[in-house]
Design a protein around this motif. Structure first.
Motif, mmCIF file in Angstrom:
data_model
loop_
_atom_site.group_PDB
_atom_site.id
_atom_site.type_symbol
_atom_site.label_atom_id
_atom_site.label_comp_id
_atom_site.label_asym_id
_atom_site.label_seq_id
_atom_site.Cartn_x
_atom_site.Cartn_y
_atom_site.Cartn_z
ATOM 1 N N ASP A 58 37.578 33.401 46.023
ATOM 2 C CA ASP A 58 37.211 34.208 47.197
ATOM 3 C C ASP A 58 36.307 33.423 48.144
ATOM 4 O O ASP A 58 35.425 33.983 48.801
ATOM 5 N N GLY A 59 36.529 32.112 48.197
ATOM 6 C CA GLY A 59 35.784 31.261 49.116
ATOM 7 C C GLY A 59 34.506 30.671 48.559
ATOM 8 O O GLY A 59 33.880 29.827 49.205
ATOM 9 N N TYR A 60 34.100 31.084 47.344
ATOM 10 C CA TYR A 60 32.846 30.603 46.760
ATOM 11 C C TYR A 60 33.130 29.555 45.691
ATOM 12 O O TYR A 60 34.041 29.721 44.873
ATOM 13 N N PRO A 61 32.346 28.476 45.656
ATOM 14 C CA PRO A 61 32.564 27.450 44.631
ATOM 15 C C PRO A 61 32.140 27.932 43.247
ATOM 16 O O PRO A 61 31.084 28.548 43.082
ATOM 17 N N VAL A 62 32.976 27.617 42.259
ATOM 18 C CA VAL A 62 32.734 28.013 40.871
ATOM 19 C C VAL A 62 32.577 26.752 40.032
ATOM 20 O O VAL A 62 33.444 25.874 40.050
ATOM 21 N N TYR A 63 31.476 26.658 39.306
ATOM 22 C CA TYR A 63 31.249 25.532 38.399
ATOM 23 C C TYR A 63 31.639 25.877 36.969
ATOM 24 O O TYR A 63 31.971 25.003 36.189
ATOM 25 N N SER A 64 31.543 27.151 36.622
ATOM 26 C CA SER A 64 31.938 27.624 35.296
ATOM 27 C C SER A 64 32.250 29.107 35.398
ATOM 28 O O SER A 64 31.625 29.837 36.188
ATOM 29 N N LEU A 65 33.205 29.574 34.610
ATOM 30 C CA LEU A 65 33.500 31.004 34.584
ATOM 31 C C LEU A 65 32.304 31.790 34.086
ATOM 32 O O LEU A 65 32.152 32.973 34.402
ATOM 33 N N ASP A 194 36.411 39.084 37.922
ATOM 34 C CA ASP A 194 36.302 37.760 38.547
ATOM 35 C C ASP A 194 37.004 36.667 37.757
ATOM 36 O O ASP A 194 37.647 35.789 38.343
ATOM 37 N N SER A 195 36.852 36.702 36.429
ATOM 38 C CA SER A 195 37.297 35.577 35.610
ATOM 39 C C SER A 195 37.849 36.075 34.288
ATOM 40 O O SER A 195 37.505 37.166 33.819
ATOM 41 N N VAL A 196 38.681 35.235 33.668
ATOM 42 C CA VAL A 196 39.220 35.579 32.359
ATOM 43 C C VAL A 196 39.366 34.325 31.512
ATOM 44 O O VAL A 196 39.872 33.298 31.983
ATOM 45 N N LEU A 231 46.883 35.489 40.770
ATOM 46 C CA LEU A 231 46.165 36.586 41.413
ATOM 47 C C LEU A 231 44.804 36.154 41.967
ATOM 48 O O LEU A 231 44.097 36.958 42.574
ATOM 49 N N GLY A 232 44.427 34.899 41.757
ATOM 50 C CA GLY A 232 43.174 34.390 42.304
ATOM 51 C C GLY A 232 41.991 34.464 41.371
ATOM 52 O O GLY A 232 40.863 34.130 41.772
ATOM 53 N N LEU A 233 42.195 34.905 40.133
ATOM 54 C CA LEU A 233 41.104 34.919 39.163
ATOM 55 C C LEU A 233 40.758 33.491 38.740
ATOM 56 O O LEU A 233 41.627 32.607 38.721
ATOM 57 N N SER A 234 39.512 33.263 38.418
ATOM 58 C CA SER A 234 39.146 32.020 37.737
ATOM 59 C C SER A 234 39.619 32.155 36.298
ATOM 60 O O SER A 234 39.315 33.148 35.629
ATOM 61 N N VAL A 235 40.386 31.170 35.815
ATOM 62 C CA VAL A 235 40.978 31.287 34.486
ATOM 63 C C VAL A 235 40.546 30.123 33.618
ATOM 64 O O VAL A 235 40.430 28.977 34.075
ATOM 65 N N GLY A 236 40.307 30.422 32.363
ATOM 66 C CA GLY A 236 39.910 29.390 31.421
ATOM 67 C C GLY A 236 40.533 29.628 30.064
ATOM 68 O O GLY A 236 41.059 30.709 29.776
#
Length: 421
Positions: A58-65, A194-196, A231-236
């Motif tokens: 959503d435009g924000y940087p993610v370093y970790s889920l 947000d994340s999964v 779907l745009g989720l952060s996935v790990g």
């Protein structure tokens, strides 16, 4: 000697001060952005052992889920609560795991929930009760909400639980075996997930399905991960490795799998002697293989083509935040029992019997938990395992709670082959 008029002297002093101020402003304008970047890089390198942006959600940087996205509202909440932690001189939780149910469709040999936390016949919190607990947790300072189980995707109202989280205060993260993820991901995304993390303990179907006791689970997990990513989720990928599987090269195979399927992160748990692995005494005071595993990931974390590779053992060491159970982390069982983490089954209170803040205060002021432990997790430390506040088998109240007249814990009924009731 004729002195300069007082007006001239004042102008000279003003000019000197203004020049210095302008020089500082010019320096800040030129360096502030770069210094901010340096600060963020150091911050995440200490916490995660890498400083790689793994995703933009959503435009924000993610370093970790496992952390709020940089400059997001939950990140601001985290920083604000950190300041108030200093003002209050108290431990404030920023991370909470919520076990929303006690059923599962897999039978994993390393599970810490079954033969530990699970207690058939007890009341499992309703959706409305969880909504109230989550509000209380956010008011206490929680900025990261982990949804776990059992298997949380077996909960028919999981979307409503996700929707109950105030997204301006907390990021929401799901841990799942992935069987039902493909069909539920869209609804969870709309609810604000947000994340999964999808659990994969081997990089091939035969190995993973055998470890999890569920044929077909590997394929369903990868399908769900792909849908969630679209779907745009952060996935790990969340993996549990033993000394044997690491020696057999499973970590490298999982890293390569994560790269191929487009996972943003690989989160690695070293197997802990808790729950179904309580008998594994070889996992106690045996950190050498874990250190080798952590060191082996440096090459992937330096390579932008690979996902971030993060180890729970690194985060719980002296190099990062230490074992933060009771200082900044808590776990809530499906029955409302408050514990220090998923793997330590000592009960410090119950949110159906007292406010969350009171149970948290009992945990966070206990001498065994009032500060982060260096040297890693208490559960795999021989000296800590002797403490009455560390329980790796069936959950039971701590002595302080028993002395206050806590109700006895109902005996556990036998498990079905699948681990569920």
């Amino acid at each position: 000697m004729v002195q300069a008029p007082i007006v001239v002297r004042r102008l000279l002093r003003w000019g000197l001060a203004t020049g210095r101020r302008l020089r500082l402003q010019t320096f800040l304008a030129a360096r502030a952005l770069g210094y901010g970047t340096d600060f963020v890089d150091v911050l995440y390198r200490i916490y995660l052992n890498h400083n790689k942006v793994i995703h933009h959600r959503d435009g924000y940087p993610v370093y970790s889920l496992s952390t709020p996205a940089l400059f997001s509202s939950p990140a601001a909440h985290f920083i604000a609560r950190t300041l108030y932690r200093a003002v209050q001189n108290r431990n404030i939780p920023n991370l909470m795991s919520v076990a929303v149910n006690d059923g599962c469709n897999a039978r994993c040999g390393h599970c810490s929930f079954f033969e530990g936390v699970e207690s058939p016949g007890r009341h499992v919190l309703t959706t409305s009760e969880w909504a109230g607990v989550i509000r209380d947790a956010q008011a206490l300072g929680v900025s990261i909400v982990n949804l776990v189980g059992g298997e949380p995707l077996l909960h028919p109202e999981l979307e409503a639980i996700v929707a109950a989280v105030d997204k301006s205060l907390s990021t929401v993260l799901l841990f799942t075996n992935g069987w039902h993820l493909a069909e539920r991901a869209a609804g969870l995304r709309r609810a604000g997930l947000d994340s999964v993390y999808v659990s994969l303990d081997a990089a091939d179907a035969e190995g993973h399905d055998a470890l999890r006791g569920t044929p077909g689970l590997f394929a369903r997990a990868l399908e769900g991960l792909a849908v969630a990513r679209r779907l745009g989720l952060s996935v790990g990928i969340s993996a549990t490795l033993t000394p044997e599987s690491f020696a057999a090269g499973e970590l490298e195979r999982l890293v390569e799998l994560a790269r191929r399927v487009g996972a943003h992160e690989l989160l690695v748990f070293d197997a802990l002697p808790s729950g179904r692995l309580e008998h594994r005494e070889d996992l106690v005071d045996n950190g050498a293989w874990v250190e080798r595993m952590i060191a082996s990931a440096d090459r992937w974390n330096r390579d932008p083509r690979y996902p971030g590779v993060v180890f729970s053992a690194y985060i719980s060491s002296h190099r990062s935040v230490g074992c933060s159970c009771g200082t900044s982390y808590l776990y809530l069982s499906p029955y409302g029992d408050l514990m220090s983490c998923d793997f330590n089954h000592a009960i410090f209170g119950n949110v159906l019997q007292e406010p969350l803040w009171q149970a948290w205060e009992r945990l966070s002021t206990d001498p065994d938990f009032r500060q982060a432990k260096w040297g890693g997790c208490k559960v795999k430390d021989a000296a800590s395992r002797e403490l009455p506040t560390v329980v790796t088998g069936r959950a039971r109240p701590v002595p302080a709670l028993v002395n206050q007249g806590a109700p006895p814990r109902p005996p556990a009924a036998p498990l079905s082959p699948g681990g569920a009731r």
